[in-house]
Design a protein around this motif. Structure first.
Motif, mmCIF file in Angstrom:
data_model
loop_
_atom_site.group_PDB
_atom_site.id
_atom_site.type_symbol
_atom_site.label_atom_id
_atom_site.label_comp_id
_atom_site.label_asym_id
_atom_site.label_seq_id
_atom_site.Cartn_x
_atom_site.Cartn_y
_atom_site.Cartn_z
ATOM 1 N N ALA A 20 0.839 -1.200 0.000
ATOM 2 C CA ALA A 20 0.000 0.000 0.000
ATOM 3 C C ALA A 20 0.872 1.247 0.000
ATOM 4 O O ALA A 20 1.932 1.263 0.612
ATOM 5 N N PRO A 21 0.419 2.315 -0.718
ATOM 6 C CA PRO A 21 1.221 3.544 -0.724
ATOM 7 C C PRO A 21 1.256 4.182 0.664
ATOM 8 O O PRO A 21 0.316 4.057 1.438
ATOM 9 N N ARG A 22 2.353 4.876 0.960
ATOM 10 C CA ARG A 22 2.508 5.518 2.264
ATOM 11 C C ARG A 22 1.909 6.918 2.240
ATOM 12 O O ARG A 22 1.557 7.433 1.194
ATOM 13 N N GLY A 23 1.866 7.542 3.368
ATOM 14 C CA GLY A 23 1.449 8.947 3.439
ATOM 15 C C GLY A 23 0.008 9.108 3.895
ATOM 16 O O GLY A 23 -0.765 8.155 3.948
ATOM 17 N N LYS A 24 -0.306 10.355 4.244
ATOM 18 C CA LYS A 24 -1.638 10.636 4.768
ATOM 19 C C LYS A 24 -2.607 10.938 3.637
ATOM 20 O O LYS A 24 -2.214 11.543 2.635
ATOM 21 N N PRO A 25 -3.869 10.554 3.790
ATOM 22 C CA PRO A 25 -4.863 10.884 2.763
ATOM 23 C C PRO A 25 -5.214 12.367 2.832
ATOM 24 O O PRO A 25 -4.925 13.034 3.823
ATOM 25 N N PRO A 26 -5.854 12.908 1.772
ATOM 26 C CA PRO A 26 -6.224 14.327 1.799
ATOM 27 C C PRO A 26 -7.274 14.600 2.887
ATOM 28 O O PRO A 26 -8.098 13.745 3.198
ATOM 29 N N VAL A 27 -7.211 15.802 3.461
ATOM 30 C CA VAL A 27 -8.153 16.175 4.524
ATOM 31 C C VAL A 27 -9.284 16.991 3.924
ATOM 32 O O VAL A 27 -9.057 18.052 3.352
ATOM 33 N N GLU A 28 -10.500 16.502 4.058
ATOM 34 C CA GLU A 28 -11.650 17.252 3.520
ATOM 35 C C GLU A 28 -12.774 17.290 4.543
ATOM 36 O O GLU A 28 -13.822 16.681 4.356
ATOM 37 N N PRO A 29 -12.565 18.007 5.648
ATOM 38 C CA PRO A 29 -13.624 18.012 6.671
ATOM 39 C C PRO A 29 -14.876 18.743 6.226
ATOM 40 O O PRO A 29 -15.949 18.505 6.740
ATOM 41 N N GLU A 30 -14.726 19.651 5.227
ATOM 42 C CA GLU A 30 -15.879 20.442 4.803
ATOM 43 C C GLU A 30 -17.008 19.544 4.318
ATOM 44 O O GLU A 30 -18.178 19.798 4.585
ATOM 45 N N LYS A 31 -16.610 18.487 3.601
ATOM 46 C CA LYS A 31 -17.597 17.578 3.034
ATOM 47 C C LYS A 31 -18.479 16.995 4.135
ATOM 48 O O LYS A 31 -19.700 16.972 4.035
ATOM 49 N N ALA A 32 -17.817 16.542 5.187
ATOM 50 C CA ALA A 32 -18.567 15.924 6.282
ATOM 51 C C ALA A 32 -19.414 16.955 7.020
ATOM 52 O O ALA A 32 -20.487 16.638 7.524
ATOM 53 N N LEU A 33 -18.925 18.201 7.075
ATOM 54 C CA LEU A 33 -19.654 19.230 7.821
ATOM 55 C C LEU A 33 -20.920 19.683 7.104
ATOM 56 O O LEU A 33 -21.856 20.149 7.718
ATOM 57 N N LYS A 34 -20.912 19.563 5.753
ATOM 58 C CA LYS A 34 -22.043 20.072 4.969
ATOM 59 C C LYS A 34 -23.294 19.208 5.109
ATOM 60 O O LYS A 34 -24.385 19.651 4.802
ATOM 61 N N LYS A 35 -23.088 17.966 5.543
ATOM 62 C CA LYS A 35 -24.213 17.031 5.533
ATOM 63 C C LYS A 35 -25.313 17.456 6.490
ATOM 64 O O LYS A 35 -25.064 18.005 7.552
ATOM 65 N N LYS A 36 -26.539 17.147 6.094
ATOM 66 C CA LYS A 36 -27.664 17.508 6.945
ATOM 67 C C LYS A 36 -27.793 16.501 8.087
ATOM 68 O O LYS A 36 -27.520 15.322 7.900
ATOM 69 N N PRO A 37 -28.232 16.963 9.244
ATOM 70 C CA PRO A 37 -28.415 16.008 10.339
ATOM 71 C C PRO A 37 -29.559 15.045 10.029
ATOM 72 O O PRO A 37 -30.509 15.397 9.351
ATOM 73 N N ARG A 38 -29.414 13.848 10.538
ATOM 74 C CA ARG A 38 -30.444 12.833 10.318
ATOM 75 C C ARG A 38 -31.513 12.927 11.405
ATOM 76 O O ARG A 38 -31.268 13.485 12.456
ATOM 77 N N PRO A 39 -32.670 12.386 11.143
ATOM 78 C CA PRO A 39 -33.654 12.322 12.223
ATOM 79 C C PRO A 39 -33.166 11.338 13.284
ATOM 80 O O PRO A 39 -32.287 10.544 13.037
ATOM 81 N N GLY A 40 -33.728 11.415 14.439
ATOM 82 C CA GLY A 40 -33.287 10.532 15.509
ATOM 83 C C GLY A 40 -32.576 11.325 16.573
ATOM 84 O O GLY A 40 -32.126 12.440 16.349
ATOM 85 N N ILE A 41 -32.505 10.751 17.766
ATOM 86 C CA ILE A 41 -31.897 11.465 18.876
ATOM 87 C C ILE A 41 -30.433 11.082 18.980
ATOM 88 O O ILE A 41 -30.098 9.923 19.187
ATOM 89 N N PRO A 42 -29.540 12.062 18.778
ATOM 90 C CA PRO A 42 -28.121 11.706 18.805
ATOM 91 C C PRO A 42 -27.602 11.514 20.227
ATOM 92 O O PRO A 42 -28.004 12.218 21.146
ATOM 93 N N LEU A 43 -26.748 10.532 20.377
ATOM 94 C CA LEU A 43 -26.043 10.328 21.644
ATOM 95 C C LEU A 43 -24.571 10.279 21.253
ATOM 96 O O LEU A 43 -24.055 9.251 20.879
ATOM 97 N N GLY A 44 -23.927 11.425 21.301
ATOM 98 C CA GLY A 44 -22.544 11.494 20.888
ATOM 99 C C GLY A 44 -22.394 12.203 19.566
ATOM 100 O O GLY A 44 -23.375 12.717 19.063
ATOM 101 N N PRO A 45 -21.208 12.290 18.960
ATOM 102 C CA PRO A 45 -19.962 11.728 19.472
ATOM 103 C C PRO A 45 -19.449 12.451 20.717
ATOM 104 O O PRO A 45 -18.641 11.890 21.435
#
Lengths: 182, 532
Positions: free
Chosen positions: B134-159
């Motif tokens: 497997a190639p070495r090194g860190k993968p690209p960081v794209e936190p924006e993608k994860a932040l854009k997502k809409k919250p799901r229904p349901g009661i969150p416990l965490g993270p």
């Protein structure tokens, strides 16, 4: 110690993928033996109530978006990085799954336009002792002045101080260090 | 070239090599013994050894203290085989096979876990990090993608939740006050430990890393790793080292159980109890500090022995401190359990019956609170447990109160063990000298962590580096039970039930992250986690 402060400091504990050791030491530091509530410090359950974030862990990629969210919401006045991982990634620094501590995270936050806290205290150790956590938190809260080796009043001895103490020990003037804690 | 497995036989481990077509027959044979069940599975890249990828299933026969390893080669060109999930029906099987698929790219036909399980969402597709090429090194960081997502229904416990001290995400779906479905998305603490150990550490440096798998039960991990190395290389550990390991293991168990008790009290809203028990626990931390110089992360282990010694005055102080902590902590905790506000929250909450506990692979105090009498210290003695007398407390109620009380009983037993061990430490060297490192030897070791059976599997490699190191922590299996316990309970009980399992996420997550596939979360329903 300063005579008074304007307000109490409320803390929010943010684990970004640490091994738990620092987290249980933070918990231990909140227990009655150390009692940080005498400085007005208190763990709160929402980042919105917090003044200071206690930051542990090397920032894993999975925890990264949530950590950013917490910084966005909390807008803390200070960050206390507890543990070697939080300070610079620790032994995970070159792992493919972690970002590597507080500094890259703050850089990322700056890039994203999130307000970055001005006051940052780093506390290395794996894990640091509760006494040290208390000391660092008190420094962050402005209860006590930080001591540095340069000012000659370090908590830890400088080489010249050690040499001096050793000289004293030979003549039997200084007290022997406690045998209990080796 | 073949793997050398002589070290396993002495350790009561059976090593079966089979083929993909024969696998089902072999496993049926093993499971016909009702005392045996699937513990975990793992994959390793054997292309540098015999040209194939390998999958190994590890079975535990608890009462006999026997382990069985079934090794299957998989053709790297197709890299696919049949899943064992239909046969075993254990949720841990879906997890470990999905882990093997993500890290090594081996497909398992019939495994219900379809999406990504292990790697972070920002991880590039078709790169399997544990493969040797497997190639070495860190993968690209794209936190924006994860932040854009809409919250799901349901009661969150965490993270990040007041009831959790580690990042982990539970999504509770409720009708009225009742939980009807749970979606678990954990593995926020993936740090790639196994990969780091293979790449960067020599075999005698790995205990340093093993200690940092988990901050609560780290010494168990480093001891189990050392035992696995000792089994693989045939190192005889001196008696004194075994005794000192036992002392540290039991100190760790006491502090972990008191911490768990305190955390349960905190979760039910009784913070006075939390404070008092944390205060009592400080004495154990002091005892560990006297031996190792550190309150946690003892760094006392090395393959073949230990690095710290205990003299007579230390032994006296340790015993005094441990006794003070346990008697005070247990007395207080028992009194708190009589209080109405604690009792009503714990009794008959999250009942786990014996049959389910066995089927879903419960381990440690969770299993013992449900009437399953298993304990690796007694069933397969390691360290100095052969030479000490102790009882294994078992309760039948299976509710949160039983899980709370059983930890107190175990803390008392730990004190009993400490008294016997510290009475007379054998006078031998601390470490076996003259170790002979041999490549491609297999070692497996099991120990009883505060939360249950902990497994370490190693294959030694060239140049004093490990070829493969697999860790299976007890929470890995216990967590899979959780949705089963939460459903049909009031929402307010969810954090209490969660804490009564005493989950340790950092142990579990050392190699795992639950999936995001192309930035889309996949819901894993309760049915998928708990039913075939």
């Amino acid at each position: 110690m300063k005579p008074k402060r304007m307000k109490s400091v409320w803390l929010y504990h943010l684990n970004t993928g640490g091994c738990n050791a620092c987290d249980i030491e933070v918990l231990a530091a909140l227990s009655p033996r150390y009692d940080p509530e005498r400085f007005g410090m208190k763990l709160v359950e929402s980042p919105r109530h917090a003044d200071v974030i206690i930051f542990t862990g090397p920032v894993t990629y999975q925890a990264l978006p949530r950590a950013i969210e917490v910084f966005r919401v909390a807008r803390p006045i200070g960050v206390l990085a507890v543990g070697a991982c939080a300070c610079g990634g620790g032994i995970w620094h070159d792992s493919a799954a972690v970002l590597g501590g507080l500094d890259p995270l703050l850089e990322l936050l700056k890039k994203m336009g999130v307000k970055v806290p001005e006051k940052i205290v780093k506390l290395p150790g794996c894990p640091p002792r509760p006494h040290a956590i208390l000391y660092a938190a008190a420094v962050l809260a402005g209860v006590i002045e930080p001591r540095s080796a340069a000012s000659g009043q370090s908590r830890y001895s400088s080489p010249s101080q050690i040499a001096e103490r050793l000289a004293h020990r030979e003549t039997g003037e200084a007290q022997e260090p406690s045998q209990q804690h080796r | 070239m073949k793997l050398a497995v002589e070290g396993l036989k002495k350790n009561n481990v059976e090593y079966i090599e089979t083929t993909r077509t024969q696998l089902k027959h072999v496993v049926e044979n093993i499971l016909s013994d009702k005392e045996c069940r699937l513990s975990t599975c793992l994959a390793y890249d054997g292309r540098g050894i015999d040209g194939a990828l390998h999958v190994a299933y590890i079975f535990t026969c608890h009462r006999e203290g026997r382990h069985i390893i079934v090794d299957v080669p998989v053709d790297p060109a197709t890299a696919s085989m049949d899943s064992l999930y239909p046969l075993t029906g254990s949720p841990a099987c879906t997890w470990c096979e999905a882990e093997a698929r993500d890290l090594y790219g081996i497909k398992f036909r019939g495994n219900p876990w379809k999406g990504r399980l292990v790697l972070p969402d920002t991880w590039p597709k078709n790169i399997h990090p544990m493969r040797k090429d497997a190639p070495r090194g860190k993968p690209p960081v794209e936190p924006e993608k994860a932040l854009k997502k809409k919250p799901r229904p349901g009661i969150p416990l965490g993270p990040y939740h007041p009831a959790l001290h580690e990042p982990e995400y539970f999504e509770l779906h409720v009708i009225g006050e009742k939980v009807v479905d749970v979606w678990y998305r954990g593995f926020f603490v993936y740090r790639g430990i196994e990969k780091l150990a293979e790449d960067r550490f020599l075999y005698h440096q790995v205990p340093f890393l093993a200690e940092r798998i988990c901050g609560i039960c780290g010494f168990v991990h480093s001891t189990t790793y050392c035992m696995a190395v000792e089994a693989a290389l045939g190192i005889e550990v001196p008696e004194r080292a075994k005794y000192i390991r036992t002392v540290l293991l039991e100190l760790e168990r006491i502090h972990s159980h008191l911490l768990c008790t305190a955390a349960i009290l905190h979760t039910v809203g009784y913070d006075t109890g939390f404070m008092h028990i944390m205060n009592a626990r400080e004495e154990v931390m002091d005892a560990a500090e006297i031996i190792t110089g550190n309150r946690k992360t003892y760094s006392a282990n090395t393959p073949g022995g230990v690095r710290v010694d205990i003299d007579e005055s230390m032994a006296r102080t340790i015993l005094e401190k441990a006794e003070k902590a346990v008697t005070k902590g247990v007395k207080l905790a028992r009194e708190y359990a009589e209080l109405d506000e604690v009792k009503t929250r714990l009794e008959e909450t999250g009942i786990l019956d014996r049959k389910d506990a066995w089927k879903w692979g419960a381990l440690g105090p969770v299993a013992r609170a449900s009437g399953i009498d298993i304990d690796m210290r007694r069933d397969k003695p390691y360290a100095a447990y052969e030479n000490v007398e102790f009882e294994v407390p078992v309760m039948d109620e299976g509710d949160s109160m039983a899980r709370y009380m059983i930890r107190l009983e175990e803390a008392l037993e730990s004190l009993k063990i400490l008294k016997q061990v510290l009475k007379d430490l054998p006078k031998t060297p601390l470490r076996a000298e003259g170790q002979d490192y041999k490549p491609f030897h297999v070692g497996l070791a099991a120990s009883e962590a505060p939360r249950g059976e902990c497994l370490h599997y190693i294959i030694t490699g060239r140049g004093k580096r490990l070829w493969r190191w697999k860790i299976r922590s007890p929470t890995y299996n216990n967590l899979a039970l959780l949705p089963n316990l939460l459903v049909d309970r009031p929402l307010a009980d969810a954090p209490v039930i969660l804490m009564s399992i005493d989950p340790c996420f950092s142990c579990t997550d050392r190699v795992i992250l639950v999936e995001l596939d192309k930035g889309r979360r996949r819901s894993v329903s309760l049915a998928r986690l708990t039913r075939p």
